[in-house]
Each structure stands twice: as structure tokens, then as C-alpha cells.
Write an enzyme that holds these catalytic residues in place. Structure first.
Site, PDB file in Angstrom:
ATOM      1  N   HIS A 138      -1.977 -24.425 -21.967  1.00 15.40           N
ATOM      2  CA  HIS A 138      -2.209 -23.053 -21.485  1.00 15.40           C
ATOM      3  C   HIS A 138      -2.741 -23.073 -20.052  1.00 15.40           C
ATOM      4  CE1 HIS A 138      -3.707 -18.819 -21.868  1.00 15.40           C
ATOM      5  NE2 HIS A 138      -4.651 -19.274 -21.065  1.00 15.40           N
ATOM      6  N   GLU A 139      -3.696 -23.949 -19.788  1.00 16.35           N
ATOM      7  CA  GLU A 139      -4.278 -24.029 -18.439  1.00 16.35           C
ATOM      8  C   GLU A 139      -3.263 -24.554 -17.428  1.00 16.35           C
ATOM      9  OE1 GLU A 139      -6.993 -22.621 -17.734  1.00 16.35           O
ATOM     10  OE2 GLU A 139      -7.547 -22.232 -19.821  1.00 16.35           O
ATOM     11  N   HIS A 142      -1.199 -21.712 -16.282  1.00 13.99           N
ATOM     12  CA  HIS A 142      -1.798 -20.877 -15.239  1.00 13.99           C
ATOM     13  C   HIS A 142      -1.567 -21.476 -13.846  1.00 13.99           C
ATOM     14  CE1 HIS A 142      -3.584 -17.713 -17.503  1.00 13.99           C
ATOM     15  NE2 HIS A 142      -4.451 -18.452 -18.137  1.00 13.99           N
ATOM     16  N   GLU A 197      -1.861 -13.961 -19.166  1.00 14.90           N
ATOM     17  CA  GLU A 197      -2.377 -14.684 -20.324  1.00 14.90           C
ATOM     18  C   GLU A 197      -1.268 -14.954 -21.343  1.00 14.90           C
ATOM     19  OE1 GLU A 197      -4.933 -16.265 -20.704  1.00 14.90           O
ATOM     20  OE2 GLU A 197      -6.613 -15.351 -19.660  1.00 14.90           O
TER      21      GLU A 197
END
Length: 260
Positions: A138-139, A142, A197
Site C-alpha cells: 500500500h505504501e 502511494h 487511498e
């Protein structure tokens, strides 16, 4: 230059100068020339802020924040576990990534525009390996999707920290320790948009699948957060969108893997 182009240019200039004019009005309806000049210069400096400068600022602020945080030593159980989980992920998604663990009970993780990824030991204490890997995915999302870059750039364009950079000709290295720490907080307490997100969650699902891992780990990670912390906080615990919306989006992304 044709008359039409000239008129279009005049209108564009007027629109660009309007915020400066409005912000430069004094309380009695007068005009503050010094304020107007300052705003104009600031706007031009912000407009010339390059991606390389933002990435450099991220790298310097990450190093500063590492100094102020309790970083797990290389031989700790947390660091060795993270090193095992991220083996082969140093250049994931074509990025140059670096990973460390912060020793804190907080349940969080964050990333920065330069490829910095930090995971908190508190998160590692409540999640098994597959869920931690999904958070890391997930990071990385980003960073790859430039959410981290855009958020830091926006902060630098509107914050006093970048005004200091502009005053020394755009030298990012001239930022003070306090200013770098302030920029680091942008990543630590990030509140991304719902769109960002959800996109990062979907990116993690695809990344897990490409690695031969269970993409549903991303779902279980959110469920763990629901049980341990609920909505709220910054970074990975950002409350926008709600965790229910994230779960629905993750299910949709998993379904797309078999039905593209």
C-alpha cells in the site's frame, strides 16, 4: 501576435494576478505593494518547484526524522523481519525504496516521495507477515502513484518552509532541521483523498498477486486495524475513506484479478 491571442494572454494574466491583488488589500481597502510583491515572488518560486526538488526535500526530511525517531537496530527482531519481508523489493515497481522500522507502539506506516518506507513496530506486533507485506505494498503504491510526491509538493508550495527555500534560490539543502522535520510530518500524518487511498489499496492487491502472495491479505490488514484501532489517525490509519469503503474496494480489486 494576433489581437485574439493578445486578448487571451491579457485575460490569463489577469486571472493569475487576481489572488495576489485580493490578498494584498489592506483593512481600509488600500493596496499593500510589499505584500503583493512578496506573493508574486512566492507564486513564481512555487511554480518552478521541480519534482527533483520535492524528492530531495523528502530524502532530507526522512533522514532528519530518522534522527529524531527510535530506529530499530539492524539486528533487532523487527529489522530482521522487515528485511526478510522486503527482500527483493528494493526496486519494486521501478522505484528505489528503503525500509526501516520505528520502535513505537503506534499502529502506523508511511512512505515519502523519495522511496522512504517506514513501518512502526506496533503495527508489526499485531499483524502477521502477509498483512505487513500488504501494508508495505500500500505504501509503495502511494510512492509509485505519486500521491506522496503531490502531497509534499503542495505543502512546500503553501508552507513557510518553501518560502525559505525560495529566498536562497531554490537550494533545498538550505532548509533548517526544524523545517525538514515539519515536512516529514506531512508524510507521517498524511490524510490522502479517498481516491488515493483506494488506489493504493488496489495497487497492493495487484502487487501481492504478482508476487504469488494472497491478495486478500490487504483485506485482513484492514480488518486487523478495525479490531485494534478503528478509523482515525494519519498515515495508514487515515480516516478517508472509511474502512468499510476500503474493504469493498479491495474485494472489487481482487475480483478484477480473475475477471479483468
Amino acid at each position: 501576435m494576433s489581437t485574439r491571442i493578445f486578448m487571451q494572454s491579457r485575460r490569463a494574466l489577469a486571472v493569475a494576478l487576481l489572488p495576489i491583488a485580493l490578498a494584498s488589500c489592506t483593512a481600509d481597502g488600500g493596496f499593500d505593494t510589499n505584500a503583493a510583491v512578496g506573493l508574486g515572488v512566492g507564486a513564481m518560486q512555487a511554480a518552478t518547484l521541480s519534482e527533483d526538488q520535492v524528492v530531495e526535500a523528502a530524502s532530507l526530511s526522512a533522514a532528519e526524522y530518522d534522527k529524531k525517531s527510535k530506529v530499530a537496530p539492524a539486528n533487532s527482531k523487527y529489522s530482521t523481519r522487515l528485511a526478510r519481508l522486503t527482500s527483493g523489493l528494493g526496486n519494486a515497481a521501478g522505484l528505489s525504496l528503503n525500509y526501516k522500522v520505528y520502535l513505537t507502539k503506534d499502529l502506523n506506516a508511511f512512505a515519502m516521495a523519495d522511496g522512504t518506507v517506514r513501518v512502526y513496530s506496533g503495527l508489526m506486533d499485531v499483524m502477521p507477515d502477509d498483512q505487513i507485506l500488504s501494508v508495505i505494498g500500500h505504501e509503495i503504491g502511494h510512492v509509485k502513484l505519486k500521491h506522496s510526491y503531490k502531497q509534499l509538493r503542495e505543502a512546500m508550495m503553501t508552507d513557510t518552509a518553501f518560502k525559505a527555500v525560495g529566498s536562497v534560490g531554490g537550494n533545498i539543502g538550505a532548509l533548517t532541521q526544524g523545517q525538514l522535520g515539519q515536512l516529514a510530518q506531512v508524510a507521517v500524518g498524511a490524510h490522502f483523498s479517498q481516491k488515493d487511498e483506494l488506489a493504493a489499496d488496489a495497487f497492493s492487491v495487484k502487487t501481492l498477486n504478482s508476487m504469488g502472495k494472497d491478495p486478500a491479505s490487504m483485506r485482513r490488514a484492514i480488518e486487523t486495524l478495525n479490531a485494534k484501532a478503528g478509523d482515525g489517525g494519519g498515515g495508514f490509519l487515515s480516516s478517508h475513506p472509511s474502512n468499510d469503503a476500503r474493504l469493498a474496494n479491495i474485494d472489487k480489486a481482487i475480483t478484477k484479478l480473475s475477471h479483468p
